[in-house]
Design a protein around this motif. Structure first.
Motif, PDB file in Angstrom:
ATOM      1  N   SER A   1      -5.052 -60.071 -59.068  1.00 18.34           N
ATOM      2  CA  SER A   1      -5.232 -61.344 -58.606  1.00 18.34           C
ATOM      3  C   SER A   1      -6.577 -62.086 -58.964  1.00 18.34           C
ATOM      4  O   SER A   1      -7.183 -60.988 -59.545  1.00 18.34           O
ATOM      5  N   ASP A   2      -6.174 -63.408 -59.611  1.00 20.98           N
ATOM      6  CA  ASP A   2      -7.802 -64.083 -59.566  1.00 20.98           C
ATOM      7  C   ASP A   2      -8.996 -64.045 -58.751  1.00 20.98           C
ATOM      8  O   ASP A   2      -8.059 -64.976 -57.613  1.00 20.98           O
TER       9      ASP A   2
ATOM     10  N   ASN B   1      -8.830 -68.280 -57.701  1.00 25.02           N
ATOM     11  CA  ASN B   1      -7.840 -68.870 -57.388  1.00 25.02           C
ATOM     12  C   ASN B   1      -6.877 -67.987 -57.327  1.00 25.02           C
ATOM     13  O   ASN B   1      -5.585 -67.265 -58.146  1.00 25.02           O
TER      14      ASN B   1
ATOM     15  N   ASP C   1      -4.112 -68.505 -55.368  1.00 22.90           N
ATOM     16  CA  ASP C   1      -2.715 -69.473 -56.376  1.00 22.90           C
ATOM     17  C   ASP C   1      -1.819 -68.966 -56.912  1.00 22.90           C
ATOM     18  O   ASP C   1      -0.995 -68.667 -57.236  1.00 22.90           O
ATOM     19  N   LYS C   2      -2.896 -68.427 -58.251  1.00 23.90           N
ATOM     20  CA  LYS C   2      -1.977 -68.688 -58.988  1.00 23.90           C
ATOM     21  C   LYS C   2      -1.890 -66.787 -59.421  1.00 23.90           C
ATOM     22  O   LYS C   2      -2.105 -65.969 -59.016  1.00 23.90           O
TER      23      LYS C   2
ATOM     24  N   SER D   1       0.628 -66.761 -62.297  1.00 21.43           N
ATOM     25  CA  SER D   1       0.708 -65.939 -63.589  1.00 21.43           C
ATOM     26  C   SER D   1       0.255 -66.415 -64.510  1.00 21.43           C
ATOM     27  O   SER D   1      -1.414 -65.864 -64.192  1.00 21.43           O
ATOM     28  N   ASP D   2       0.105 -65.569 -65.862  1.00 20.17           N
ATOM     29  CA  ASP D   2      -1.124 -64.871 -67.065  1.00 20.17           C
ATOM     30  C   ASP D   2      -2.612 -64.356 -66.072  1.00 20.17           C
ATOM     31  O   ASP D   2      -3.563 -64.441 -65.843  1.00 20.17           O
ATOM     32  N   LEU D   3      -1.773 -63.458 -65.533  1.00 22.43           N
ATOM     33  CA  LEU D   3      -2.975 -62.224 -65.018  1.00 22.43           C
ATOM     34  C   LEU D   3      -3.622 -61.165 -65.414  1.00 22.43           C
ATOM     35  O   LEU D   3      -2.934 -60.823 -65.868  1.00 22.43           O
TER      36      LEU D   3
ATOM     37  N   ASP E   1      -2.200 -62.504 -52.644  1.00 24.74           N
ATOM     38  CA  ASP E   1      -1.246 -62.512 -52.867  1.00 24.74           C
ATOM     39  C   ASP E   1       0.369 -61.747 -52.416  1.00 24.74           C
ATOM     40  O   ASP E   1       0.202 -60.651 -52.270  1.00 24.74           O
TER      41      ASP E   1
ATOM     42  N   GLU F   1      -6.000 -70.888 -50.016  1.00 28.32           N
ATOM     43  CA  GLU F   1      -7.129 -72.375 -51.271  1.00 28.32           C
ATOM     44  C   GLU F   1      -7.107 -73.228 -50.167  1.00 28.32           C
ATOM     45  O   GLU F   1      -6.430 -73.707 -49.454  1.00 28.32           O
TER      46      GLU F   1
END
Length: 214
Positions: free
Chosen positions: A81-82, A85, A87-88, A90-92, A136, A162
């Protein structure tokens, strides 16, 4: 003759001493250090992944935590995870295949949702540096085969929140990056966090000089 005996003793002593050092430097596990962990948190003795009935998962007004798989080599890349955020998705960042890691699980689940949202804080210390967080369900469940392979299929866990909900916070601190400060608020769905820590790298073979003589 006395000198030859001494050389044999010294050789054996060096092998034993260095071997013991190698074992001490590479423990098989990297767990939560409970005596250095503070706040509203307790150890869950039996991981909820083992329950046949998800509704039987313990719910408390404090955070619960347990260790998962220890000292394993990743057979594939895994996403993390980021933490700015949750909820992010993608592009992790990833922890690459071949990395030796240990896993731990932290969660917070309100036992009385009808009484409104509750909160809990804790500072959790680990044996080894933290190298990734999964906040997540979409990241946690797909890695259960690595970190809790005897999971009985109980996977209806929640995610960290979030805005517009109050944001769940997890900050990595400490001189070695092995301390996690968490602040969770919860109303009804479980707040879930998988913590990935670094595990010791296997040592290279050690060559010993034979000084015993013939």
């Amino acid at each position: 003759m006395a000198f030859d005996t001494f050389k044999q003793f010294l050789s054996g002593f060096l092998v034993a001493a260095i071997g013991a050092t190698v074992l001490a430097d590479h423990p098989a596990q990297a767990k939560i250090i409970w005596e250095s962990t503070t706040g509203q948190i307790e150890k869950l003795e039996s991981p909820f992944w083992l329950l046949d009935d998800y509704s039987a998962t313990p719910r408390k007004t404090f955070i619960l935590a347990f260790d998962e798989a220890q000292n394993i080599v990743l057979p594939r890349d895994i996403q993390i995870s980021d933490s700015t955020n949750w909820d992010k998705l993608s592009d992790l960042d990833v922890i690459p295949k071949g990395t030796r890691v240990s896993s731990h699980f932290i969660y917070f689940w309100n036992p009385n949702p009808s009484q409104g949202r509750i909160e809990a804080r804790a500072t959790i210390t680990f044996d080894e540096p933290i190298i990734g967080l999964m906040g997540d369900r979409g990241l946690i469940v797909p890695t259960n085969d690595l970190f809790f392979p005897n999971d009985r299929g109980v996977s209806a866990i929640g995610t960290l929140d979030e805005p517009p909900l109050p944001r769940d916070i997890a900050n990595i601190t400490g001189d070695r990056g092995n301390v996690l400060e968490v602040y969770f608020t919860n109303h009804s769905q479980m707040d879930s966090l998988r913590v990935i820590t670094q595990a010791p790298v296997e040592s290279e073979p050690i060559m010993f000089l034979d000084i015993r003589g013939k």
